[in-house]
Motif scaffolding. Structure first.
Motif, short mmCIF file in Angstrom:
data_model
loop_
_atom_site.label_atom_id
_atom_site.label_comp_id
_atom_site.label_asym_id
_atom_site.label_seq_id
_atom_site.Cartn_x
_atom_site.Cartn_y
_atom_site.Cartn_z
N TYR A 320 15.02 -55.81 69.02
CA TYR A 320 14.69 -55.33 67.66
C TYR A 320 15.06 -53.77 67.42
CZ TYR A 320 11.91 -55.95 63.47
OH TYR A 320 11.56 -55.85 61.92
N CYS A 344 18.47 -57.14 65.53
CA CYS A 344 18.25 -56.97 64.14
C CYS A 344 18.01 -55.64 63.85
CB CYS A 344 17.10 -57.76 63.65
SG CYS A 344 15.51 -57.45 64.00
N ASP A 345 18.32 -55.17 62.67
CA ASP A 345 18.19 -53.68 62.19
C ASP A 345 18.36 -53.51 60.88
OD1 ASP A 345 18.63 -50.70 63.87
OD2 ASP A 345 19.12 -50.75 61.90
N PRO A 365 17.12 -57.77 59.57
CA PRO A 365 15.94 -58.16 59.91
C PRO A 365 15.51 -59.57 59.45
CG PRO A 365 15.62 -55.81 59.37
CD PRO A 365 17.19 -56.51 58.94
N PHE A 368 15.75 -62.38 61.65
CA PHE A 368 14.61 -62.50 62.53
C PHE A 368 13.37 -63.34 62.04
CE2 PHE A 368 10.46 -60.48 64.02
CZ PHE A 368 10.74 -60.56 65.51
N ALA A 376 11.05 -60.88 71.67
CA ALA A 376 11.83 -59.91 70.94
C ALA A 376 11.72 -58.61 71.70
CB ALA A 376 11.44 -59.62 69.48
N LEU A 378 11.76 -55.05 72.05
CA LEU A 378 11.36 -54.00 71.09
C LEU A 378 12.46 -52.68 71.62
CD1 LEU A 378 10.04 -52.98 68.58
CD2 LEU A 378 8.28 -52.30 70.06
N ILE A 387 6.54 -51.10 63.31
CA ILE A 387 7.32 -52.43 63.51
C ILE A 387 6.35 -53.67 64.00
CG2 ILE A 387 9.15 -53.65 64.92
CD1 ILE A 387 10.43 -51.27 64.90
N GLU A 391 5.74 -57.00 61.34
CA GLU A 391 6.20 -58.05 61.96
C GLU A 391 5.03 -58.92 62.63
OE1 GLU A 391 8.80 -59.14 60.82
OE2 GLU A 391 10.40 -57.59 61.04
N TRP A 401 6.45 -59.94 72.21
CA TRP A 401 7.32 -58.48 72.39
C TRP A 401 7.45 -58.37 73.74
CZ3 TRP A 401 9.53 -56.78 68.13
CH2 TRP A 401 8.92 -57.08 66.84
#
Ligand code: SAM
Ligand code: TMP
Ligand code: ZN
Length: 411
Positions: A320, A344-345, A365, A368, A376, A378, A387, A391, A401
């Protein structure tokens, strides 16, 4: 620590650099390749040392400045709401303090998309953003700020002074540490700054990097890693005085340094307090630096073991945030698409590209949220709060995470 004959002198004082980390050949952190793009990516030895005279920590080799900052430079400062409010607050502070005199003037180096200056412009205050990347200069203009689309150096500092007069404030965020030719930049600031003016800059704090083992702050663009001690030395060597140092929580821990002409401002107690803290933490001691290198190896080993175990267990894991920082982490640990399916970005210019050196696809994203993975990693850990709250459905649906600063853990 080893010292080889290839180690260059300190860029600040010409002293000797003692090498204390070597991350091997690395790509440039913002060199996102298009799938199938031919040609070799530029790499350089990502190694660093500490100066035995002024204690400035710095990279030994550097990537060419105009190869890092160009028309296609993808970083957009306004991508984070936390950073937007950080800079709005600072603009308000400048307006209420340094810029409360008649016809004030502020210059920002690395104004990016106008994240800070737009509030200054809205207040009708004279300003100039210096932004060498064409697209960003244009975005800044669209956001209502006046921009000079050039690299700041001594010559430009003198030219701005001739054309616009002296500046009450010169400001730079996450930019000063990115420029190898600081001697020229400091002479330019000296030419530009009014006698009562201040040069304020904020950059990642080496004390936080050591404390958190946040070695991914080390990549091509981050040439210098400052401490209060090293900035005090640099300021004095260039005819300035360090008068304030304020710790900031953003970007994993930074310091906002204020430099003024000697004797024009009272030196704030924070300078002495932080100097004492740095002494106590042994930030310039070889033993501390050796421990940092050992901690880096431990984090890499732990992270790769965890990702391999999850993959063997059939779990889906993605990254992420295609941060510049993550280039160092992924390349140093050897993490590619076999361990992270994609990253993802939110940055449009990064989507559809591949992470530098490791070739992991970068997606929006939406990928995602449409199908949550099991885990994910981070990578944008410096934006963790923002974030995680955005999310929250990921965790609610059973996702977890993985974090690695200061230690590898599942949260
Ligand atoms: N100030 C913004 C922030 O804190 O989010 C942007 C930081 S970004 C990491 C670094 C910026 O510095 C880029 O926009 C880059 O183009 C700019 N920059 C690099 N070299 C520069 C130079 N010599 N003079 C002025 N800006 C420069
Ligand atoms: P930075 O660590 O240099 O600020 O870069 C942060 C990167 O993370 C940038 O490419 C944008 C991305 N990002 C997201 O994808 N989602 C978010 O919510 C935030 C805050 C950043
Ligand atoms: Zn030095």
């Amino acid at each position: 620590m080893s010292r080889t004959t290839t180690v260059p002198p300190c860029r600040i004082c010409g002293g000797g650099l003692q090498e204390f980390f070597d991350f091997g050949k690395q790509p440039m952190a913002n060199a996102y390749r298009t799938p199938g793009e031919p040609g070799e990516a530029f790499t350089f030895r990502l190694a660093g040392g500490i100066c035995d005279r002024c204690t400035t920590v710095q990279l030994l080799e550097e990537a060419p400045h105009d190869r890092m900052f160009h028309g296609g430079y993808p970083y957009r400062s306004s991508g984070s709401s936390v950073m937007r409010s950080h800079f709005e607050q600072l603009a308000d502070t400048f307006l209420a303090t340094e810029l409360d005199r008649p016809d004030p003037f502020i210059v920002e180096l690395g104004s990016n998309d106008g994240i800070m200056l737009r509030k200054i412009a809205a207040a009708g205050v004279r300003h100039l953003g210096v932004e060498p990347c064409d697209d960003l200069a244009e975005t800044g203009r669209r956001n209502g700020i006046r921009v000079c689309n050039e690299f700041f150096d001594e010559e430009l500092g003198k030219r701005i002074r001739e054309e616009d007069g002296p500046a009450d404030v010169v400001f730079a965020a996450n930019t000063f540490s990115h420029i190898s030719f600081l001697d020229s930049v400091l002479r330019g600031i000296d030419a530009l700054l009014a006698p009562h003016g201040v040069f304020v800059f904020e950059d990642p704090y080496f004390g936080d990097i050591v404390r958190k083992t946040s070695f991914d702050q080390i990549y091509d663009e981050h040439i210098f890693f400052f401490t209060v001690r090293s900035v005090k030395y640099m300021a004095a060597a260039h005819g300035f005085e360090l008068v304030d140092a304020e710790r900031l929580p953003v970007h994993g821990g930074e310091i906002r340094y204020t430099l003024a002409r000697p004797g024009t401002r009272a030196v704030q107690p924070s300078v002495r307090t932080l100097l004492a803290e740095e002494e106590k933490a042994g930030l310039a001691d070889p033993a501390t630096l050796r421990r940092f290198s050992d901690d880096v190896r431990r984090v890499c080993t732990d992270l790769v073991s965890l990702l391999r175990a999850l993959r063997e267990d059939g779990r889906t894991v993605v990254g992420y945030g295609a941060t510049a920082k993550s280039a160092t982490l992924l390349n140093l640990c050897g993490i590619g698409p076999e361990l992270l399916s994609y990253v993802c970005d939110t940055t449009p210019a990064k989507q559809g590209r591949l992470t530098p050196g490791t070739g992991i696809p970068i997606r929006s994203p939406r990928a995602f949220t449409e199908e949550f993975p099991d885990y994910a990693l981070l990578l944008a850990w410096n934006h963790a709060e923002e974030i995680k709250s955005k999310e929250s459905a990921f965790v609610a649906s059973g996702g977890r995470w993985i974090e690695y600063v200061p230690d590898v853990r599942i949260s």
